[in-house]
Design a protein around this motif. Structure first.
Motif, PDB file in Angstrom:
ATOM      1  N   ILE A 191      10.247  10.477  -1.704  1.00 19.25           N
ATOM      2  CA  ILE A 191       9.895   9.473  -0.699  1.00 19.25           C
ATOM      3  C   ILE A 191       9.941   8.083  -1.326  1.00 19.25           C
ATOM      4  CG2 ILE A 191       8.159   8.644   0.939  1.00 19.25           C
ATOM      5  CD1 ILE A 191       7.119  11.454   1.204  1.00 19.25           C
ATOM      6  N   GLN A 192      10.808   7.223  -0.777  1.00 26.13           N
ATOM      7  CA  GLN A 192      10.923   5.845  -1.235  1.00 26.13           C
ATOM      8  C   GLN A 192      10.456   4.901  -0.126  1.00 26.13           C
ATOM      9  OE1 GLN A 192      13.904   7.954  -1.802  1.00 26.13           O
ATOM     10  NE2 GLN A 192      12.746   8.461  -3.653  1.00 26.13           N
ATOM     11  N   VAL A 193       9.971   3.728  -0.529  1.00 30.06           N
ATOM     12  CA  VAL A 193       9.473   2.728   0.415  1.00 30.06           C
ATOM     13  C   VAL A 193      10.253   1.431   0.227  1.00 30.06           C
ATOM     14  CG1 VAL A 193       7.461   1.445   1.243  1.00 30.06           C
ATOM     15  CG2 VAL A 193       7.180   3.775   0.333  1.00 30.06           C
ATOM     16  N   GLU A 194      10.773   0.895   1.335  1.00 29.97           N
ATOM     17  CA  GLU A 194      11.506  -0.367   1.316  1.00 29.97           C
ATOM     18  C   GLU A 194      10.948  -1.277   2.401  1.00 29.97           C
ATOM     19  OE1 GLU A 194      15.622   0.480   1.852  1.00 29.97           O
ATOM     20  OE2 GLU A 194      15.787   1.708   0.035  1.00 29.97           O
ATOM     21  N   LYS A 195      11.286  -2.556   2.332  1.00 34.28           N
ATOM     22  CA  LYS A 195      10.892  -3.498   3.377  1.00 34.28           C
ATOM     23  C   LYS A 195      12.088  -4.331   3.802  1.00 34.28           C
ATOM     24  CE  LYS A 195       9.286  -7.137   0.230  1.00 34.28           C
ATOM     25  NZ  LYS A 195       8.200  -8.113  -0.058  1.00 34.28           N
ATOM     26  N   VAL A 206       0.831  -1.209   0.000  1.00 35.87           N
ATOM     27  CA  VAL A 206       0.000   0.000   0.000  1.00 35.87           C
ATOM     28  C   VAL A 206       0.863   1.255   0.000  1.00 35.87           C
ATOM     29  CG1 VAL A 206      -1.578   1.370   1.420  1.00 35.87           C
ATOM     30  CG2 VAL A 206      -2.055  -1.038   0.998  1.00 35.87           C
ATOM     31  N   LEU A 207       1.873   1.300   0.846  1.00 35.31           N
ATOM     32  CA  LEU A 207       2.751   2.470   0.908  1.00 35.31           C
ATOM     33  C   LEU A 207       3.579   2.609  -0.368  1.00 35.31           C
ATOM     34  CD1 LEU A 207       4.003   2.300   4.620  1.00 35.31           C
ATOM     35  CD2 LEU A 207       2.364   3.911   3.635  1.00 35.31           C
ATOM     36  N   LYS A 208       4.047   1.494  -0.899  1.00 40.97           N
ATOM     37  CA  LYS A 208       4.817   1.522  -2.144  1.00 40.97           C
ATOM     38  C   LYS A 208       3.975   2.111  -3.271  1.00 40.97           C
ATOM     39  CE  LYS A 208       8.564   0.107  -4.447  1.00 40.97           C
ATOM     40  NZ  LYS A 208       9.944   0.549  -4.118  1.00 40.97           N
ATOM     41  N   ASP A 209       2.704   1.731  -3.324  1.00 45.70           N
ATOM     42  CA  ASP A 209       1.819   2.249  -4.365  1.00 45.70           C
ATOM     43  C   ASP A 209       1.514   3.731  -4.145  1.00 45.70           C
ATOM     44  OD1 ASP A 209      -0.109   1.821  -6.639  1.00 45.70           O
ATOM     45  OD2 ASP A 209      -1.508   2.474  -5.082  1.00 45.70           O
TER      46      ASP A 209
END
Length: 298
Positions: A230-234, A219-222
């Protein structure tokens, strides 16, 4: 050429913005003489002759500065907390870019609030969490976030208690809480545990939720898929350092946990995306420049 004036140019935020803007060729930076920076009439002249003004002042002084602006063509970015629940909120990645571009008055987000909202707002908008819930954030910051006095204390008068992390905002009335509640549309107040540590700059703001971390990640990546800043990683391994983004104007969201429990951590520089970088980003939008012009993103 657009003229830009910084009211409060000698404070931590003001100095940082001056440093970042003084070599830009696409604006003219108006610098008030040092002996006139507290003279009301001189300030009024500068405030009304600029195309855009940054207010890097305490709340009461920011309100006073706004009252001195009589030129309706002057755009204003306020770095204080005075107008954050009233003016256009300067966080373009929430879908506010067009509104920021057309606004005369923009409130720059607070540093702790930027971390909290970057995590919580998309989760609410996408229906993963409910606005009726109560949320609790853990927020680490470097000591530069405390301004000149705190910087001097850590660097010149350090006592043993300053060598360890220090929790503050103990009364749960931290000045960034109202904007978090307002922007996210929450029904209940947010818990915030801000902690200042013995390093200069950088922040790590975390939220725990009972949910599959893969679902949160997607959801955050999308949500931030088109964002440059702003980048999203896991990850579910290693450690997260609060000064990872020091010196940068971008933000990184780290999603970690397992299939039942998730921690989302927002990493950024308290003087970057948490203050000066965000202010310059908003200036770029308001004056029609590229959004990332002059920002440190690598």
């Amino acid at each position: 050429m657009n003229k830009v004036y910084i009211d409060g140019q000698s404070g931590t935020t003001g100095l940082e913005i001056v440093k970042r803007l003084q070599d830009r060729s696409d604006i003219k930076l108006l610098m008030i003489p040092e002996d006139k920076r507290k003279d009301v009439e001189t300030r009024k002249e500068y405030l009304n002759s600029a195309d855009l003004v940054f207010l890097c002042l305490p709340d009461k002084a920011s309100v006073e500065a706004v009252s001195l602006i009589t030129n309706s063509n002057v755009k204003v970015i306020d770095a204080s907390t005075a107008h954050r629940t009233v003016w256009t909120y300067g966080f373009s990645e929430l879908g506010y870019k067009d509104k920021i571009a057309s606004s005369q008055y923009v409130a720059n987000p607070g540093c702790h609030a930027s971390g909290c909202i970057s995590i919580l707002y998309p989760l609410i908008q996408k229906g993963l969490v409910n606005q009726t819930e109560q949320f609790s954030f853990f927020s680490l910051t470097g000591y530069s976030g405390g301004g000149k006095n705190m910087i001097y204390q850590y660097e010149n008068e350090k006592t043993i208690d300053l060598e360890a992390p220090r929790i503050y905002g103990l009364n749960q009335y931290h000045k960034h809480l109202p904007e978090i509640k307002k922007v996210c549309g929450l029904e209940k107040d947010v818990f915030l545990n801000p902690i200042v540590c013995d390093y200069y700059r950088g922040m790590a703001v975390s939220l725990n939720v009972e949910m599959d971390y893969e679902k949160i990640y997607l959801v955050l990546k999308d949500w931030y898929r088109d964002s440059t800043l702003i980048q999203v990683e896991k990850t579910d391994l290693g450690m997260i350092s609060a000064n990872t983004m020091a010196g940068l104007d971008c933000m990184k969201l780290i999603v970690s946990g397992n299939s039942k429990m998730c921690t989302i951590t927002s990493l950024f520089d308290n003087l970057g995306k948490g203050a000066c970088g965000a202010a310059i980003q908003n200036m770029n939008i308001m004056l029609g420049f590229e959004e990332v012009e002059g920002l440190n993103i690598e």
